[in-house]
Every structure is written in C-alpha cells, then in structure tokens.
Design an enzyme around this catalytic site. Structure first.
Site: not given
Lengths: 214, 256
Positions: A19, A25, A161
C-alpha cells in the site's frame, strides 16, 4: 471447520501487494476478498484495482482510511472493479478515472460474518478469504511467528488496520490465522502475519465481512 | 442474550459519575503503581462517556488528579510540591475485569486552570502514552516474561543499561540502514532517526516480553518511524469508529 485450511495453496490468493505510504489497507482487504470470491465462483484469479477504490469511492477517505462496508457499496455503485493492470496503484489520491468498459469483476452484495472464530473458520473453508480488521498493536515490529499479545494491549476497541484472512491451522499446537497484509513482502513472513486463533486476539473476529458474487 | 446485531459496538453515551467511579478508581490505582516510591495521586473531578458492545464496556474518562507531595523522608528523592494533573484514560470492562488501555496525563496549564478539563488536558504524544502504558503493564505481569530470550535491553526502566548498549544499538541501526536501503538528508536527521530506532527497539523488546505466542519482534522496515508517524501513514483510524454501511448478517447453519 476442517482442522486447517489455506487458500494460498488452492490458487485463490494473489501475490502480496504494498500500500506504500497511504492508509488504504481497507481497499486492499476488500479487493483481496473480491479476488477470492471471483476465483471461487468464476475460476479466474484476477489481481484487482485498489486505486479504483482510493480514487472513486467517495464515501471513504482514500489514504486517510476507509471502511470495507462502504467499499463494497462503492464497487456495486460503480459497476465493478478493473484489474490492477488497467487501473494501477499509485498510493495517493488521484482523479477518478474509472471506465465501465474495463470492468472485469462485479459483486452482487456484501455480508457481515459471525463473531465466532469457529464459525469464521468454517465459513472461510467453504466460501473463501475473508476481509477483516484488527488492532495493529505490535505489527510495526513483527517479524515472524504467531502473535498473541496480552488482551489489554491489543484490545478489540482499537481496530485500526484492515487485512485478509486467507487460512488457518496450528503450528506446534498453537492455533493461528494466516493473514495477508498489504505492506509488501519485506515485512512479516513474506508479507503475511500470523495471529493467535480462538481468543479474539486483537479483535480479529469483530469486523469480518465478504462480498457476494452470484 | 443479546442478538448478534446487538453485540456490535454502540455509539458513545454520556455516563453518570456513579457509573464512572469504578473505572476511574482502577485508572488511578494503575497510575499510582507507576509513580516513584512514596508518591501518590488522589482523584479530583471525573467526567466521561461510555460505549458498550456485547457484555463489555469502554469508558473514556477525563479526570483531574492531585499528586500529593512525597511525605516519607526514607524514600523521597526530591522535595516535590503538590501538583494537579489532567488525565484522559480509556478503561475497558470485560469478563469482570478492568483494563487500562490508554493513559494521557499532563500538568494543568496554569492559564487554563478552571477553564474546563477538555481544554486544559496535556498531550505529551502517543509514544509517551504507549510507553507509559507498556511499562506499567509490564510491571504488572512479571510472569509473562519469555525466559528463554536473552534481553538486549533492561526490561525495567530502573535497571542500568548494559555497558555495550550504544555499540550494539549502533550496529543494529547500521544493519537496518543497509537492509532497508535508508538514506537521510542530514546528519541531524540521521541522529534523530537513530534515537527513534533505539526507542523502538526498547518498545519491541517489551512487546516481545509480553507476547504469549511464538512471534518474534524486532527490526523491521518501520523501525525508524515514531508510533505517531506509523499510525498516520500506514493505519486506518476510521475503522475504530465503525460507522459504515450496515450489512446483512450471514446466518451460520451448523452442518455436521
């Protein structure tokens, strides 16, 4: 659930992506899930475009973060996803240049999955990789092995995340989830993170979801 | 039992002082464990809110603490005057246990005193907070040490550093720079990044000591970033709020 499962061995998972310096993410987690769903329903493993979501999902906030639930809606609204080759990743917000003619994959719906890890394992083995979100405590310094932080240090209240569950199993009797991350292959175990399974570690079970391809 | 849909996190709600008393007391006790011998703080005002999910609750507290001067001449290191601190705590309550998840305390700005807790709260930075929380938790769980590892660093802040500490750190930093192809613009930046790297190695070792699995923590390509930089660049704070579109919940049908 079977005692172990690994979608990587069955060709349902693309290579680990990166990324870059961008909080995207959520897009990688969702495209990973759609890649798996498409493979299982249509038999083709296509690497799909995260940049399309970064640029064209106007509900989410590109490199500032986003939510898988919104990303599924964006894919449905746009009409599908282009491939990585057609709409390649730049790692920063650009003007949306989505082209309906280049769409290779569509989804019909999205679903939220159980909070029970045994049920998640059963769903994964039957239906494919799962988009999840976790508390990333310790991941800045993770190198290898099965991570199992103390519960107060890695609380389910601080999910920050999004990643992809691609399998599960046991290593020397320690149950784990195999998690595809989006920080490149020079992080973790060739880009993968292994997290303790069965204890709700780091909120692994609280935000599981998947696209539905009919 | 609540339905699955109900088990998801609810929105923040204001909480009564009675409801906040126990989590505030727990936060205070944890805070006091981290103070020097002989020092102690007492609770002042408490306000806050609560968020519930399933059988658990998360409390976000704004608290004033009065740090009492050390009165025991046998343990007092310095003559310390009484001071007021403004603290933000986040305390979870699950399975009958409280846990302190975040702690952020700073002295009251004298100009802001009396102007309200939220405005006067100090913000020493996330690294500082995490460091404090880790240190205090580590001291609370001495049995979780990985006995087979040989620590590069002292596990307690009060232990002296090994004699060759800086040599070993410099060597590790050199390995990091080579492995991950790092270049820095100036000597000052290199020095700054090395100090972050050293702090991170200390932090990684504490995480290692507290891990109950088989994971190894140490040098990674993110080792020269502060926690704040890492969070800002690579993580996704929106996920914490969970306010996205609600999706249909899949019903699990047990099939032998």
């Amino acid at each position: 659930a079977p005692p172990e499962w690994d979608w990587r061995k069955k060709g349902a998972v693309t290579k680990v992506k990166n990324q870059g310096m961008c909080g995207s993410c959520w897009a990688f987690s969702v495209t990973g899930n759609v890649e798996g769903q498409w493979f299982l329903k249509r038999g083709d493993l296509l690497s799909l475009s995260e940049q399309e979501l970064v640029d064209c999902d106007t509900v989410d906030k590109a490199c500032m973060g986003g939510l898988p639930s919104n990303a599924y809606s964006a894919i449905e609204t746009l009409g599908g996803l282009e491939t990585e080759d057609d709409y390649s990743y730049s790692g920063h917000l650009q003007t949306c240049s989505f082209s309906a003619q280049k769409v290779k994959v569509y989804i019909n719906d999205s679903v939220e999955l159980s909070h029970n890890e045994q049920e998640l394992a059963a769903w994964l083995a039957k239906n494919g990789p799962i988009s999840i979100a976790i508390n990333a405590f310790g991941m800045q310094f993770y190198r290898h092995g099965i991570s199992h932080p103390l519960r107060p240090l890695c609380s389910r209240w601080f999910i920050d995340h999004a990643v992809l569950l691609v399998g599960y199993g046991n290593r020397s009797d320690v149950p784990f989830w195999a998690i595809k991350n989006s920080w490149g292959t020079d992080w973790g175990e060739e880009g993968y993170y292994y997290l303790h399974r069965g204890s709700g570690a780091c909120g692994v079970n609280v935000m599981a979801s998947s696209a539905v391809v009919n | 039992a609540p339905s699955r849909r109900d088990a998801g996190a609810q929105a923040w709600e204001p909480a009564s002082p009675e409801l906040l008393r126990r989590p505030a007391r727990f936060a205070l006790d944890t805070y006091n464990r981290g103070l020097a011998a002989g020092a102690r703080a007492v609770l002042g005002t408490v306000s806050g809110r609560v968020r519930r999910a399933g059988r658990g609750s998360l409390y976000s507290l704004k608290v004033t603490l009065e740090e009492l001067p050390c009165t025991d001449p046998m343990v007092c290191q310095l003559p310390v005057t009484k001071k007021t601190l403004l603290c933000s705590f986040e305390v979870s309550y699950e399975l009958g246990k409280h846990a302190l998840l975040k702690q952020d305390c700073g002295p009251v700005d004298t100009k802001m005193k009396g102007a309200g807790i939220a405005q006067g709260c100090g913000d020493p930075g996330s690294d500082f907070i995490q460091g404090l929380a880790l240190t205090s938790l580590f001291q609370s769980y001495p049995d979780d040490k990985n006995e087979t590892s040989s620590p590069l660093l002292p596990l307690s802040d009060r232990d002296p550093l090994p004699q060759d500490f800086y040599v070993r750190m410099a060597s590790l930093f050199k390995y990091f720079i080579t492995t991950y192809n790092r270049t820095y613009e100036t000597e000052e930046e290199a020095q700054w990044r090395m100090s972050i790297f050293i702090n991170n190695m200390i932090k990684a070792q504490k995480i290692q000591a507290l891990d109950r699995g088989t994971a190894q923590y140490g040098v990674t390509k993110f080792s020269d970033l502060t926690e704040e930089e890492f969070r800002t660049i690579y993580l996704n704070p929106l996920l914490k709020e969970e306010l996205g579109k609600k999706m249909r919940l899949v019903k699990f049908v047990g099939d032998p």
